[in-house]
Scaffold this active site. Structure first.
Site, PDB file in Angstrom:
ATOM      1  N   GLY A  58      -9.593  -1.792  -8.070  1.00  0.00           N
ATOM      2  CA  GLY A  58      -9.308  -0.575  -7.326  1.00  0.00           C
ATOM      3  C   GLY A  58      -9.870   0.624  -8.056  1.00  0.00           C
ATOM      4  O   GLY A  58     -10.082   0.579  -9.272  1.00  0.00           O
ATOM      5  N   GLN A  74     -10.898   9.390 -10.370  1.00  0.00           N
ATOM      6  CA  GLN A  74     -11.449   8.622 -11.493  1.00  0.00           C
ATOM      7  C   GLN A  74     -12.960   8.734 -11.607  1.00  0.00           C
ATOM      8  O   GLN A  74     -13.538   8.330 -12.619  1.00  0.00           O
ATOM      9  CB  GLN A  74     -11.080   7.136 -11.365  1.00  0.00           C
ATOM     10  N   CYS A 104      -6.277  -0.211 -15.931  1.00  0.00           N
ATOM     11  CA  CYS A 104      -6.863   0.912 -15.203  1.00  0.00           C
ATOM     12  C   CYS A 104      -8.246   1.165 -15.785  1.00  0.00           C
ATOM     13  O   CYS A 104      -8.406   1.173 -17.000  1.00  0.00           O
ATOM     14  CB  CYS A 104      -5.985   2.150 -15.385  1.00  0.00           C
ATOM     15  N   GLU A 106      -3.362   2.902  -7.001  1.00  0.00           N
ATOM     16  CA  GLU A 106      -4.464   3.803  -6.616  1.00  0.00           C
ATOM     17  C   GLU A 106      -3.940   5.081  -5.953  1.00  0.00           C
ATOM     18  O   GLU A 106      -4.453   6.173  -6.209  1.00  0.00           O
ATOM     19  CB  GLU A 106      -5.455   3.090  -5.690  1.00  0.00           C
ATOM     20  N   HIS A 127      -2.871   7.621  -8.380  1.00  0.00           N
ATOM     21  CA  HIS A 127      -3.977   8.410  -8.945  1.00  0.00           C
ATOM     22  C   HIS A 127      -4.185   9.699  -8.153  1.00  0.00           C
ATOM     23  O   HIS A 127      -4.565  10.727  -8.716  1.00  0.00           O
ATOM     24  CB  HIS A 127      -5.288   7.615  -8.917  1.00  0.00           C
TER      25      HIS A 127
HETATM   26 NI    NI Z   1      -6.103   3.140 -12.320  1.00  0.00          NI
END
Ligand code: NI
Length: 172
Positions: free
Chosen positions: A46, A51, A94, A137, A140
């Site tokens: 993911g 990110q 992650c 996700e 995030h």
């Molecule tokens: Ni992550």
């Protein structure tokens, strides 16, 4: 398609709430494709837009892992509508906190609503590893990392290791 540079923790962009996507442009669809390529290349299951340094509510995932066919999903403005009381525990990692893993307890099932890449509203129940990956996700997009569920000591330790990774990457 191209591979994006992944933002490594600690970074202020990983702590911010991302903005809702007002409409799905070709540019955002291209970003989703690049994110999928980046995720498969890493490899990971993911990836959320913050990110790759884009503070918009977009995630991609493919929790199918070793299963026969890839099952990529692209979600714009994903929202958890319902969470089960029942919980499950998975070891999480992650791409923004490389090579570090820890068990996290989360609701075992979630109902998620999102816009697909054609702008159609979708709603579906997810369970098992899918439920965990999507919650990770979506977190995030709210500036939350899986290490935020751990003890302060463990979080600090993992943050230090991540910082070291980041310094070494910058040097290369
Ligand atoms: Ni992550």
């Amino acid at each position: 398609m191209s591979i994006c540079t992944i933002v490594i923790h600690p970074d202020p962009r990983l702590k911010k709430a991302a903005d809702a996507v007002p409409d799905i442009s070709d540019e955002l669809r291209r970003l989703a494709d690049d994110m999928l390529e980046t995720m498969y290349d890493a490899p990971g299951v993911g990836l959320a837009a913050p990110q790759v340094g884009v503070l918009q509510r977009l995630i991609v995932a493919d929790p199918a892992k070793g299963d026969d066919e890839p099952q990529p999903v692209v979600m714009f403005n994903p929202e958890v509508l319902l969470s089960s009381d029942e919980t499950s525990v998975y070891e999480e990692g992650c791409l923004s906190i490389p090579d570090q893993y820890a068990e996290v307890t989360r609701p075992a099932e979630v109902k998620v609503r999102w816009l697909d890449r054609d702008g159609n509203l979708q709603e579906r129940d997810f369970a098992g590893f899918w439920a965990t990956v999507l919650q990770h996700e979506i977190d995030h997009l709210n500036g939350k990392l899986f290490i935020d569920y751990l003890s302060p000591m463990k979080r600090q330790m993992m943050t230090r290791k991540s910082q070291k990774f980041k310094r070494e990457r910058a040097r290369d």
